[in-house]
Design a protein around this motif. Structure first.
Motif, PDB file in Angstrom:
ATOM      1  N   MET A 117       0.854  -1.192   0.000  1.00 18.74           N
ATOM      2  CA  MET A 117       0.000   0.000   0.000  1.00 18.74           C
ATOM      3  C   MET A 117       0.887   1.238   0.000  1.00 18.74           C
ATOM      4  N   ASP A 118       0.432   2.276  -0.694  1.00 18.17           N
ATOM      5  CA  ASP A 118       1.153   3.550  -0.710  1.00 18.17           C
ATOM      6  C   ASP A 118       0.309   4.599   0.002  1.00 18.17           C
ATOM      7  N   PRO A 119       0.675   4.977   1.245  1.00 20.13           N
ATOM      8  CA  PRO A 119      -0.113   5.962   1.990  1.00 20.13           C
ATOM      9  C   PRO A 119      -0.263   7.290   1.252  1.00 20.13           C
ATOM     10  N   ARG A 120       0.686   7.603   0.382  1.00 21.32           N
ATOM     11  CA  ARG A 120       0.646   8.880  -0.340  1.00 21.32           C
ATOM     12  C   ARG A 120      -0.430   8.904  -1.421  1.00 21.32           C
ATOM     13  N   GLU A 121      -1.027   7.732  -1.674  1.00 16.33           N
ATOM     14  CA  GLU A 121      -2.094   7.668  -2.670  1.00 16.33           C
ATOM     15  C   GLU A 121      -3.477   7.601  -2.033  1.00 16.33           C
ATOM     16  N   THR A 122      -3.546   7.745  -0.710  1.00 16.49           N
ATOM     17  CA  THR A 122      -4.843   7.750  -0.035  1.00 16.49           C
ATOM     18  C   THR A 122      -5.535   9.075  -0.286  1.00 16.49           C
ATOM     19  N   ARG A 123      -6.820   9.141   0.098  1.00 16.44           N
ATOM     20  CA  ARG A 123      -7.621  10.291  -0.295  1.00 16.44           C
ATOM     21  C   ARG A 123      -7.235  11.604   0.391  1.00 16.44           C
ATOM     22  N   ASP A 124      -6.398  11.530   1.451  1.00 17.44           N
ATOM     23  CA  ASP A 124      -5.928  12.795   2.025  1.00 17.44           C
ATOM     24  C   ASP A 124      -4.798  13.386   1.191  1.00 17.44           C
ATOM     25  N   ASN A 125      -4.198  12.558   0.307  1.00 17.97           N
ATOM     26  CA  ASN A 125      -3.349  13.043  -0.783  1.00 17.97           C
ATOM     27  C   ASN A 125      -2.171  13.897  -0.324  1.00 17.97           C
ATOM     28  N   THR A 126      -1.390  13.402   0.644  1.00 16.04           N
ATOM     29  CA  THR A 126      -0.178  14.085   1.083  1.00 16.04           C
ATOM     30  C   THR A 126       1.023  13.403   0.449  1.00 16.04           C
ATOM     31  N   LYS A 127       1.852  14.179  -0.225  1.00 17.42           N
ATOM     32  CA  LYS A 127       2.991  13.622  -0.964  1.00 17.42           C
ATOM     33  C   LYS A 127       4.292  13.750  -0.163  1.00 17.42           C
ATOM     34  N   ASP A 128       5.324  13.055  -0.645  1.00 11.77           N
ATOM     35  CA  ASP A 128       6.678  13.166  -0.104  1.00 11.77           C
ATOM     36  C   ASP A 128       6.743  12.909   1.395  1.00 11.77           C
ATOM     37  N   GLU A 129       6.152  11.826   1.841  1.00 10.88           N
ATOM     38  CA  GLU A 129       6.234  11.454   3.256  1.00 10.88           C
ATOM     39  C   GLU A 129       6.523   9.973   3.379  1.00 10.88           C
ATOM     40  N   PHE A 130       6.990   9.591   4.565  1.00  6.58           N
ATOM     41  CA  PHE A 130       7.417   8.222   4.798  1.00  6.58           C
ATOM     42  C   PHE A 130       6.785   7.676   6.075  1.00  6.58           C
ATOM     43  N   VAL A 131       6.658   6.357   6.140  1.00  2.00           N
ATOM     44  CA  VAL A 131       6.089   5.710   7.317  1.00  2.00           C
ATOM     45  C   VAL A 131       7.191   5.488   8.342  1.00  2.00           C
ATOM     46  N   TRP A 132       7.015   6.068   9.535  1.00  2.00           N
ATOM     47  CA  TRP A 132       8.010   5.947  10.595  1.00  2.00           C
ATOM     48  C   TRP A 132       7.647   4.917  11.653  1.00  2.00           C
ATOM     49  N   CYS A 133       6.362   4.609  11.814  1.00  2.00           N
ATOM     50  CA  CYS A 133       5.969   3.660  12.867  1.00  2.00           C
ATOM     51  C   CYS A 133       4.632   3.005  12.527  1.00  2.00           C
ATOM     52  N   LEU A 134       4.413   1.816  13.097  1.00  2.00           N
ATOM     53  CA  LEU A 134       3.198   1.034  12.898  1.00  2.00           C
ATOM     54  C   LEU A 134       2.797   0.408  14.222  1.00  2.00           C
TER      55      LEU A 134
END
Length: 344
Positions: free
Chosen positions: A149-166
């Motif tokens: 999954m690419d969080p940057r493609e979700t409907r909140d549409n925030t680009k240039d970010e990375f997943v730091w924790c789960l």
């Protein structure tokens, strides 16, 4: 508080004449020794704290106040040790037996391709935050990627970010991003559920405790959210630098920061009730081990604290680089660093 005294409490374990370890009593009410069932690797030094010179010292007053708060919130003077819902056993089956407990990465069990920032065990799968900003769902048995999954493609549409924790929260997985966004995913399908915008800085750590989710951010604050409704509850402020790590025990929330301190919070009021300042570097990782809290720091040491009083039990030295992670597996606590992995 800085420990300034003359009397030295005993270590968690001491060696008998037969070189076997026996459990010893600790200074501080309500403490239950909680460490590995074996001695640490060669070269590890235990640096015990020094207790107060007498009643009336600031440290003892803080300790008594924390014990009083515990009794008020729980109606008990003891800490009930709960289990981990079976997740530890799943982890052990997936990883297998590792006999060498003080090793470098060159001695790992096997290699799986990928540049990973964080991991989360979800049933028989492992969710990984990849360096390219995506989240992968992998088989815990062989590491094969089952979904991405690419969080940057979700409907909140925030680009240039990375997943730091789960973190796993009931039937959902929550992810924290470098831009401060928290996203919620369906744990079974990997489908995007919701986005939460509360922080103005990246999310270093997420914690699930007693129906709440807590977030540690580099905006110097901690957020509290209702796990079921995914709504903001309150904010904890007081740290003077980035908040790196979180741990909770009963009515208390512990937070580690780059301001070198661990703050203890009353979850009900959001008030800071004690500040622990033994470390001389940022507090990168916190973990609960029975009735103690273990903290790993940039100063290359691990501190063990009495969870009910905030009293320092012992300080462990031996690593030559900062402590980046602590995890309890079976009856041992593993510490990860750039130099080696130790098990206590």
């Amino acid at each position: 508080q800085t420990m300034s005294s003359t009397r030295k409490p005993p270590p968690i374990y001491e060696t008998s004449s037969s070189s076997s370890l026996r459990r010893v009593a600790s200074a501080g009410a309500g403490f239950t020794a909680a460490s590995a069932g074996s001695r640490g690797p060669p070269g590890i030094k235990r640096q015990s704290s020094k207790s107060g010179a007498g009643l009336g010292t600031r440290r003892e007053k803080d300790m008594e106040a924390l014990q009083s708060l515990w009794r008020k919130r729980t109606g008990s003077t003891t800490l009930v040790v709960d289990d981990d819902g079976g997740q530890e056993e799943v982890a052990r089956r997936a990883v297998g037996e590792i006999s060498n407990l003080a090793v470098g990465h060159e001695s790992c069990v096997g290699g799986i391709p990928g540049e990973v920032r964080c991991l989360c065990l979800v049933g028989e799968t492992v969710w990984s935050g990849e360096r390219d900003g995506t989240i992968s769902i992998r088989s815990a048995k062989n590491g094969v990627v089952m979904k991405t999954m690419d969080p940057r493609e979700t409907r909140d549409n925030t680009k240039d970010e990375f997943v730091w924790c789960l973190v796993l929260v009931e039937n959902h997985v929550w992810s924290g991003s470098s831009k401060g966004t928290i996203r919620v995913w369906d744990a079974s399908t990997g489908e995007f559920v919701a986005a939460i915008h509360q922080h103005v800085g990246g999310i270093y750590c997420l914690l699930h405790h007693a129906g709440r989710v807590y977030s540690a951010s580099n905006d110097f604050t901690i957020g509290e959210f209702d796990a079921e409704g995914m709504t903001f509850v309150k904010q904890y402020t007081g740290h003077s630098n980035q908040v790196r790590s979180l741990c909770a025990v009963g009515p208390l929330l512990f937070s580690g920061s780059d301001d070198y301190s661990i703050r203890v919070w009353d979850i009900e009021t959001g008030e800071c009730v004690r500040e622990l300042t033994r470390h001389k570097g940022g507090v990168i990782t916190l973990i609960r081990v029975r009735s103690t809290i273990w903290s790993g720091s940039d100063d290359k040491t691990i501190c063990v604290w009495n969870a009910m009083t905030g009293d320092l039990v012992t300080q462990l030295e031996g690593h030559k680089s900062r402590i980046s992670s602590l995890v309890k597996i079976g009856d041992k606590v593993w510490s990860g660093s750039a130099d080696k992995i130790f098990a206590y």
